[in-house]
Motif scaffolding. Structure first.
Motif, PDB file in Angstrom:
ATOM      1  N   GLN A  94     -17.433 -23.728 -12.481  1.00 40.59           N
ATOM      2  CA  GLN A  94     -17.586 -22.580 -13.380  1.00 40.59           C
ATOM      3  C   GLN A  94     -16.260 -22.149 -13.995  1.00 40.59           C
ATOM      4  N   GLU A  95     -15.214 -22.125 -13.172  1.00 38.48           N
ATOM      5  CA  GLU A  95     -13.928 -21.633 -13.670  1.00 38.48           C
ATOM      6  C   GLU A  95     -13.179 -22.680 -14.471  1.00 38.48           C
ATOM      7  N   ARG A  96     -13.315 -23.937 -14.057  1.00 39.48           N
ATOM      8  CA  ARG A  96     -12.571 -25.030 -14.670  1.00 39.48           C
ATOM      9  C   ARG A  96     -11.118 -24.623 -14.914  1.00 39.48           C
ATOM     10  N   PRO A  97     -10.396 -24.272 -13.856  1.00 34.60           N
ATOM     11  CA  PRO A  97      -9.027 -23.795 -14.024  1.00 34.60           C
ATOM     12  C   PRO A  97      -8.122 -24.857 -14.635  1.00 34.60           C
ATOM     13  N   ALA A  98      -7.218 -24.427 -15.520  1.00 34.69           N
ATOM     14  CA  ALA A  98      -6.279 -25.357 -16.122  1.00 34.69           C
ATOM     15  C   ALA A  98      -5.313 -25.842 -15.043  1.00 34.69           C
ATOM     16  N   ARG A  99      -4.984 -27.112 -15.080  1.00 30.31           N
ATOM     17  CA  ARG A  99      -4.065 -27.664 -14.103  1.00 30.31           C
ATOM     18  C   ARG A  99      -2.686 -27.050 -14.302  1.00 30.31           C
ATOM     19  N   THR A 100      -2.111 -26.539 -13.232  1.00 23.46           N
ATOM     20  CA  THR A 100      -0.814 -25.886 -13.308  1.00 23.46           C
ATOM     21  C   THR A 100       0.309 -26.919 -13.247  1.00 23.46           C
ATOM     22  N   THR A 101       1.507 -26.486 -13.624  1.00 25.44           N
ATOM     23  CA  THR A 101       2.671 -27.370 -13.542  1.00 25.44           C
ATOM     24  C   THR A 101       2.918 -27.805 -12.104  1.00 25.44           C
ATOM     25  N   GLU A 102       2.716 -26.876 -11.180  1.00 23.22           N
ATOM     26  CA  GLU A 102       2.902 -27.193  -9.765  1.00 23.22           C
ATOM     27  C   GLU A 102       1.927 -28.270  -9.319  1.00 23.22           C
ATOM     28  N   GLN A 103       0.675 -28.177  -9.776  1.00 20.49           N
ATOM     29  CA  GLN A 103      -0.310 -29.186  -9.413  1.00 20.49           C
ATOM     30  C   GLN A 103       0.024 -30.534 -10.058  1.00 20.49           C
ATOM     31  N   GLU A 104       0.487 -30.494 -11.297  1.00 22.31           N
ATOM     32  CA  GLU A 104       0.905 -31.725 -11.981  1.00 22.31           C
ATOM     33  C   GLU A 104       2.005 -32.415 -11.184  1.00 22.31           C
ATOM     34  N   THR A 105       2.977 -31.621 -10.748  1.00 20.99           N
ATOM     35  CA  THR A 105       4.091 -32.172  -9.981  1.00 20.99           C
ATOM     36  C   THR A 105       3.607 -32.749  -8.658  1.00 20.99           C
ATOM     37  N   GLY A 106       2.705 -32.009  -7.999  1.00 20.31           N
ATOM     38  CA  GLY A 106       2.175 -32.489  -6.732  1.00 20.31           C
ATOM     39  C   GLY A 106       1.445 -33.811  -6.882  1.00 20.31           C
ATOM     40  N   LEU A 107       0.636 -33.936  -7.918  1.00 21.18           N
ATOM     41  CA  LEU A 107      -0.085 -35.186  -8.147  1.00 21.18           C
ATOM     42  C   LEU A 107       0.865 -36.327  -8.456  1.00 21.18           C
ATOM     43  N   ASP A 108       1.891 -36.045  -9.257  1.00 17.16           N
ATOM     44  CA  ASP A 108       2.849 -37.085  -9.624  1.00 17.16           C
ATOM     45  C   ASP A 108       3.608 -37.610  -8.407  1.00 17.16           C
ATOM     46  N   MET A 109       3.770 -36.765  -7.399  1.00 16.59           N
ATOM     47  CA  MET A 109       4.508 -37.173  -6.199  1.00 16.59           C
ATOM     48  C   MET A 109       3.691 -38.061  -5.271  1.00 16.59           C
ATOM     49  N   LEU A 110       2.379 -38.062  -5.438  1.00 15.88           N
ATOM     50  CA  LEU A 110       1.514 -38.845  -4.557  1.00 15.88           C
ATOM     51  C   LEU A 110       1.505 -40.314  -4.949  1.00 15.88           C
ATOM     52  N   THR A 111       1.560 -41.188  -3.953  1.00 14.63           N
ATOM     53  CA  THR A 111       1.403 -42.617  -4.206  1.00 14.63           C
ATOM     54  C   THR A 111      -0.071 -42.914  -4.477  1.00 14.63           C
ATOM     55  N   GLU A 112      -0.344 -44.097  -4.944  1.00 10.71           N
ATOM     56  CA  GLU A 112      -1.738 -44.472  -5.224  1.00 10.71           C
ATOM     57  C   GLU A 112      -2.578 -44.410  -3.952  1.00 10.71           C
ATOM     58  N   ARG A 113      -2.013 -44.871  -2.832  1.00 15.77           N
ATOM     59  CA  ARG A 113      -2.748 -44.834  -1.573  1.00 15.77           C
ATOM     60  C   ARG A 113      -2.981 -43.397  -1.131  1.00 15.77           C
ATOM     61  N   GLU A 114      -1.992 -42.537  -1.307  1.00 16.13           N
ATOM     62  CA  GLU A 114      -2.146 -41.137  -0.932  1.00 16.13           C
ATOM     63  C   GLU A 114      -3.219 -40.459  -1.779  1.00 16.13           C
ATOM     64  N   ARG A 115      -3.324 -40.839  -3.040  1.00 12.85           N
ATOM     65  CA  ARG A 115      -4.402 -40.303  -3.884  1.00 12.85           C
ATOM     66  C   ARG A 115      -5.757 -40.759  -3.357  1.00 12.85           C
ATOM     67  N   ASP A 116      -5.831 -42.020  -2.927  1.00 11.06           N
ATOM     68  CA  ASP A 116      -7.078 -42.525  -2.356  1.00 11.06           C
ATOM     69  C   ASP A 116      -7.460 -41.722  -1.107  1.00 11.06           C
ATOM     70  N   VAL A 117      -6.469 -41.457  -0.260  1.00 12.62           N
ATOM     71  CA  VAL A 117      -6.729 -40.719   0.972  1.00 12.62           C
ATOM     72  C   VAL A 117      -7.136 -39.284   0.663  1.00 12.62           C
ATOM     73  N   LEU A 118      -6.446 -38.654  -0.294  1.00  8.78           N
ATOM     74  CA  LEU A 118      -6.782 -37.267  -0.652  1.00  8.78           C
ATOM     75  C   LEU A 118      -8.188 -37.192  -1.239  1.00  8.78           C
ATOM     76  N   THR A 119      -8.555 -38.157  -2.057  1.00  7.61           N
ATOM     77  CA  THR A 119      -9.907 -38.193  -2.612  1.00  7.61           C
ATOM     78  C   THR A 119     -10.937 -38.301  -1.493  1.00  7.61           C
ATOM     79  N   ALA A 120     -10.644 -39.118  -0.500  1.00  7.74           N
ATOM     80  CA  ALA A 120     -11.555 -39.275   0.635  1.00  7.74           C
ATOM     81  C   ALA A 120     -11.634 -37.992   1.461  1.00  7.74           C
TER      82      ALA A 120
END
Length: 232
Positions: free
Chosen positions: A152-178
């Motif tokens: 419902q809110e569909r919040p805009a991605r913040t700069t902090e969240q962008e930075t956090g995602l950029d710091m994650l490796t591909e495997r870490e993204r897979d684990v976070l998704t799981a």
């Protein structure tokens, strides 16, 4: 031994929670608080592993209390009391099943888990242990509320969240998704063909990189950052 602070405004309920938790050989109750303000002060002074908070649904200060209790140790404003112990306490909230909206707000504030107020004694003691270990305790209703709120809110991605995602490796993204999909460490290990200890290490690195205090905040981050999108 896991130390616990019990927070409830009614003495009879506090006593019941105290007696139930203290009866467990691996749990010790270090104090009882009657209000949010007292919970903040006692958490800082006693440094419990887990704070069990109940009867705060109608109090708008409850979410702010959770935020202050779970705030990282450094840096702290000069007005904050010096906190005992090593890391911030983790908070387990006991809430009526009809208040998932409050649960979502508390999750964002740093709560580590939720349990309905009519949970059984075994469910409560198990939840305290799970939250103390850094894992999440949620109900299907809370999970649905989280997904609905993000949809419902569909919040805009913040700069902090962008930075956090950029710091994650591909495997870490897979684990976070799981993790955001509700898989346990054992399930993640089996599905990604890695060792459970490796999953635990990945989760620890993810929490540090995205600034999450517990696994349940990582789930919130995954949805709000857009890494995981709610099904239509």
């Amino acid at each position: 031994m896991t130390s616990v602070l019990v927070v409830h405004s009614q003495s009879l309920h506090r006593l019941g929670l105290h007696m139930l938790l203290a009866a467990e050989p691996d749990l010790t109750v270090v104090g009882e608080a009657t209000s949010d303000a007292e919970a903040i002060r006692m958490s800082a002074a006693l440094g419990p592993d887990v704070v069990v908070m109940a009867n705060h649904v109608a109090d708008p200060n409850g979410v702010e209390a959770i935020r202050r209790i779970t705030r990282p140790l450094t840096p702290l404003p000069a007005t904050e009391p010096v906190r005992a112990g090593g890391r911030p306490p983790r908070v387990l909230v006991l809430t009526p099943s009809s208040h998932e909206g409050y649960a979502y707000a508390a999750l964002r504030a740093g709560a580590g888990g939720f349990l309905p107020q009519d949970a059984t004694p075994d469910e409560l003691t198990a939840a305290v242990r799970i939250v103390a270990a850094g894992d999440a305790v949620t109900t299907p209703g809370v999970t649905r509320a989280l997904i609905d709120a993000v949809r419902q809110e569909r919040p805009a991605r913040t700069t902090e969240q962008e930075t956090g995602l950029d710091m994650l490796t591909e495997r870490e993204r897979d684990v976070l998704t799981a993790v955001a999909s509700g898989w346990s460490n054992a399930e993640i290990a089996a599905r990604l063909s890695i060792a459970p200890t490796t999953v635990k290490s990945h989760v620890s690195h993810i929490l540090a990189k995205i600034g999450a205090r517990a696994r349940v905040q990582a789930v919130t981050f995954a949805y709000e950052s857009g890494l995981v999108r709610p099904a239509a």
